[in-house]
Design a protein around this motif. Structure first.
Motif, mmCIF file in Angstrom:
data_model
loop_
_atom_site.group_PDB
_atom_site.id
_atom_site.type_symbol
_atom_site.label_atom_id
_atom_site.label_comp_id
_atom_site.label_asym_id
_atom_site.label_seq_id
_atom_site.Cartn_x
_atom_site.Cartn_y
_atom_site.Cartn_z
ATOM 1 N N ALA A 74 0.826 -1.193 0.000
ATOM 2 C CA ALA A 74 0.000 0.000 0.000
ATOM 3 C C ALA A 74 0.870 1.256 0.000
ATOM 4 O O ALA A 74 0.565 2.227 -0.698
ATOM 5 N N VAL A 75 1.931 1.212 0.743
ATOM 6 C CA VAL A 75 2.813 2.385 0.778
ATOM 7 C C VAL A 75 3.491 2.582 -0.571
ATOM 8 O O VAL A 75 3.594 3.705 -1.073
ATOM 9 N N VAL A 76 3.936 1.497 -1.156
ATOM 10 C CA VAL A 76 4.527 1.594 -2.491
ATOM 11 C C VAL A 76 3.496 2.176 -3.465
ATOM 12 O O VAL A 76 3.773 3.126 -4.198
ATOM 13 N N THR A 77 2.319 1.608 -3.435
ATOM 14 C CA THR A 77 1.271 2.057 -4.348
ATOM 15 C C THR A 77 0.981 3.536 -4.163
ATOM 16 O O THR A 77 0.821 4.279 -5.134
ATOM 17 N N LYS A 78 0.925 3.932 -2.926
ATOM 18 C CA LYS A 78 0.642 5.339 -2.666
ATOM 19 C C LYS A 78 1.699 6.237 -3.292
ATOM 20 O O LYS A 78 1.387 7.221 -3.959
ATOM 21 N N ALA A 79 2.948 5.876 -3.088
ATOM 22 C CA ALA A 79 4.032 6.684 -3.643
ATOM 23 C C ALA A 79 3.971 6.677 -5.164
ATOM 24 O O ALA A 79 4.175 7.706 -5.819
ATOM 25 N N ILE A 280 12.654 -1.158 4.758
ATOM 26 C CA ILE A 280 12.761 -1.078 3.306
ATOM 27 C C ILE A 280 12.082 0.215 2.891
ATOM 28 O O ILE A 280 10.916 0.428 3.232
ATOM 29 N N PRO A 281 12.800 1.072 2.224
ATOM 30 C CA PRO A 281 12.249 2.394 1.902
ATOM 31 C C PRO A 281 11.197 2.294 0.808
ATOM 32 O O PRO A 281 11.453 2.594 -0.357
ATOM 33 N N ALA A 282 10.013 1.897 1.221
ATOM 34 C CA ALA A 282 8.948 1.575 0.265
ATOM 35 C C ALA A 282 8.553 2.774 -0.583
ATOM 36 O O ALA A 282 8.485 2.676 -1.810
ATOM 37 N N ALA A 283 8.311 3.875 0.059
ATOM 38 C CA ALA A 283 7.856 5.041 -0.684
ATOM 39 C C ALA A 283 8.932 5.481 -1.666
ATOM 40 O O ALA A 283 8.651 5.752 -2.844
ATOM 41 N N MET A 284 10.152 5.504 -1.184
ATOM 42 C CA MET A 284 11.255 5.920 -2.043
ATOM 43 C C MET A 284 11.373 4.967 -3.234
ATOM 44 O O MET A 284 11.591 5.392 -4.367
ATOM 45 N N ALA A 285 11.223 3.699 -2.955
ATOM 46 C CA ALA A 285 11.319 2.712 -4.028
ATOM 47 C C ALA A 285 10.227 2.943 -5.061
ATOM 48 O O ALA A 285 10.478 2.883 -6.268
ATOM 49 N N GLY A 286 9.035 3.236 -4.586
ATOM 50 C CA GLY A 286 7.932 3.486 -5.504
ATOM 51 C C GLY A 286 8.217 4.685 -6.389
ATOM 52 O O GLY A 286 8.058 4.635 -7.617
ATOM 53 N N THR A 287 8.651 5.737 -5.781
ATOM 54 C CA THR A 287 8.959 6.947 -6.538
ATOM 55 C C THR A 287 10.074 6.688 -7.535
ATOM 56 O O THR A 287 9.973 7.054 -8.718
ATOM 57 N N ALA A 288 11.128 6.039 -7.073
ATOM 58 C CA ALA A 288 12.257 5.756 -7.958
ATOM 59 C C ALA A 288 11.812 4.876 -9.119
ATOM 60 O O ALA A 288 12.237 5.083 -10.267
#
Lengths: 335, 335
Positions: A74-79, A280-288
């Motif tokens: 969910a955090v990844v998706t949000k980012a 694990i930097p989920a949001a950062m990973a999503g953005t990247a």
DNA sequence: ACACAGTCTGCAAGCGTTTACAGTCACAGT
DNA sequence: ACTGTGACTGTAAACGCTTGCAGACTGTGT
């Protein structure tokens, strides 16, 4: 409300109206204003499907995750959603519920109508991934495969740190609670095994378990039967399940058993004791991942060379502590 | 890989190929087989944008949620995704981060390229909703507006039950921690106020707070300053934040202060003490909403009459307990 | 005056499907 | 033999937008 009506009303050709919306600076100020006015009066907005058909791109991205309601996903998706919108893309989401077949089917279905696809911890076979990559640009999170760009974390090292941490606290027998098969689990497992053997710790494994709280609850009793003093769980949810069940059975965490999770979801700070976990930097990973993907979409061949690696790190909180004198494992520590 | 190539290869017209994919039974068996073979050999799949353009429908749905990574939203989204896929629709997701302007913009953007739109706890003004409903079929969750179909829960009653529960435990002073303004907050608040006045409890309110853990942490100190024995929080995340902070400050939950949440997210069972909370059947609501939406899309005018109401209910766990003798509020109970 | 460049606009041919309509054919009924 | 029916298939016109190309016009330099 088609482009023709607007053109008629503004007294220009459809080409001009189209240009007003796609390359405004190619149109004279005065004309542009006329067109805009007409468009507003008619509540006109370009038809995305028609545009997609004509231009060959949809301005849509897609993401396939193992579990939509999992906190990490969910955090990844949000980012991803955020970054995609910022770049002018809308986002399709599909959850596979960890079912490989559905994952592949969803991915293929989405591939048709997006400019690029994000695959989070995909579990489909390599050739399926390559086939997909032939249909549309794809970027993976937490999976490595030659020729497909990916965003990864140095989870191997971070897992080593977790084990070192336990070792330093005096633990000598650790069990790893496996998650669903796949790259994500493999890398944790390798890090775990290697670190244990390097440090001379007795390593064992249980599972695989579903990456959910209830699976952790179930795992806890198995852990207890395994006579270990420390647990490394596939993710935070499992870890929390373990902790809760142990507490219910009167086992102290960390006084009797230490528990380490993965992800550092919000959960980790909410439970008692607060969870030691590999962040694990989920949001950062999503953005990247979105950035990487858009580079591909826009033709820059970035990222194909080597996957982008983010740094995971152990976050020590209160679910790990000094090891108790080991239960009757029959073997003493140093003489 | 266009329909023409397939047609050529199979020795038929494009119309026939099209029919094979959209109304297979209108084509002779033998022909259908030939077309299928050709299609497979060419890895042909119909182009969704072209199809959408020609048919006027996209076979896509959209959902706009306040916060993609919020557990409640995530569960709804998951159920919606599942049901949508089952019905042959792909799903757009957009998060508004509780920003009304973004919510409206996202919704409008999606409205263009979906057959129907789901709005979860939308906060945009009524007229914006009506305008949207003019563009595409919409169904709302947790919002009531004449003329727009919705899925609701009897949250008013359930909130009453929560207050009764606290009253029965001897609590006489309660505070409500408000969430973001909007229908979702309103109905809780009304239920809270009405029940308190009915039962002769002293009710107060704090907030609004963001619907997040950290906001709950912050709220806790305000709660403490308010000299109450019980708290009703807008959602579970806030409630857990409150509980954690209170514990950190040495205040027992429920021994000193009782806390009630909303949503019954997974979280509620994971924290210590387990959270008493009003369960909102998120997954069921998501599924029901999709069904309602598809009824609309397919032309059945279901649901416009009266919103579908699901039942919310109080789940009593361990974060609520008998009231302590009230602190120095300066007023005694009954003489 | 003339050529030339630059700016703006329109024409029209796509993009890949769908679908109303019409045509073909085989066959049954008379 | 002729008509009617039903099953199947093809023709061609949309659907709404984009864009290469070319034409019209303005202004500048000579």
């Amino acid at each position: 409300m088609s482009i023709r009506k607007v053109a008629a009303r503004a007294g220009v050709s459809t080409a001009t109206v189209s240009r007003v919306f796609t390359q405004p600076r190619a149109v004279a100020d005065e004309t542009r204003r006329r067109v805009m006015t007409a468009a507003e009066e008619l509540h006109y907005a370009p038809h995305p499907a028609a545009s997609a058909l004509a231009r060959g791109r949809t301005c849509n991205l897609g993401i396939v995750v193992p579990d939509v309601s999992n906190s990490f996903s969910a955090v990844v998706t949000k980012a991803v959603d955020r970054q995609a919108r910022r770049e002018g893309y809308a986002l399709f989401v599909a959850g596979s519920d960890e079912v490989v077949h559905d994952e592949e089917a969803s991915a293929r279905a989405l591939a048709q109508q997006v400019d690029g696809l994000l695959l989070v911890s995909p579990r489909m076979p390599d050739d399926a991934l390559l086939a997909l990559a032939d249909m549309t640009p794809i970027v993976m999170l937490n999976r490595l495969l030659d020729g497909i760009p990916a965003v990864l974390t140095n989870l191997y090292e971070a897992t080593g740190h977790a084990v070192e941490h336990l070792h330093a606290l005096g633990h000598r027998t650790v069990v790893y609670l496996a998650g669903p098969d796949g790259y994500a689990n493999d890398v944790r497992l390798r890090g775990f095994r290697d670190a244990c053997s390097r440090l001379g710790m007795e390593a064992s494994e249980l599972g695989p378990f579903a990456a959910r709280f209830q699976a952790g609850v179930r795992a806890a009793d198995l852990v207890l039967a395994a006579s270990v003093t420390a647990v490394v769980a596939y993710n935070d949810e499992i870890a929390v399940g373990v902790v809760n069940r142990l507490s219910d059975r009167g086992i102290g965490v960390p006084s009797d058993i230490s528990v380490v999770g993965f992800d550092d979801t919000e959960l980790a700070e909410m439970v008692t004791p607060r969870l030691t976990t590999v962040r694990i930097p989920a949001a950062m990973a999503g953005t990247a991942a979105v950035e990487l993907l858009l580079d591909l979409v826009r033709g820059r061949d970035a990222g194909l060379a080597s996957p982008r690696e983010l740094s995971a790190e152990l976050v020590v909180r209160s679910s790990t502590g000094p090891a108790r004198v080991a239960p009757d494992t029959g073997q003493d520590p140093a003489p």
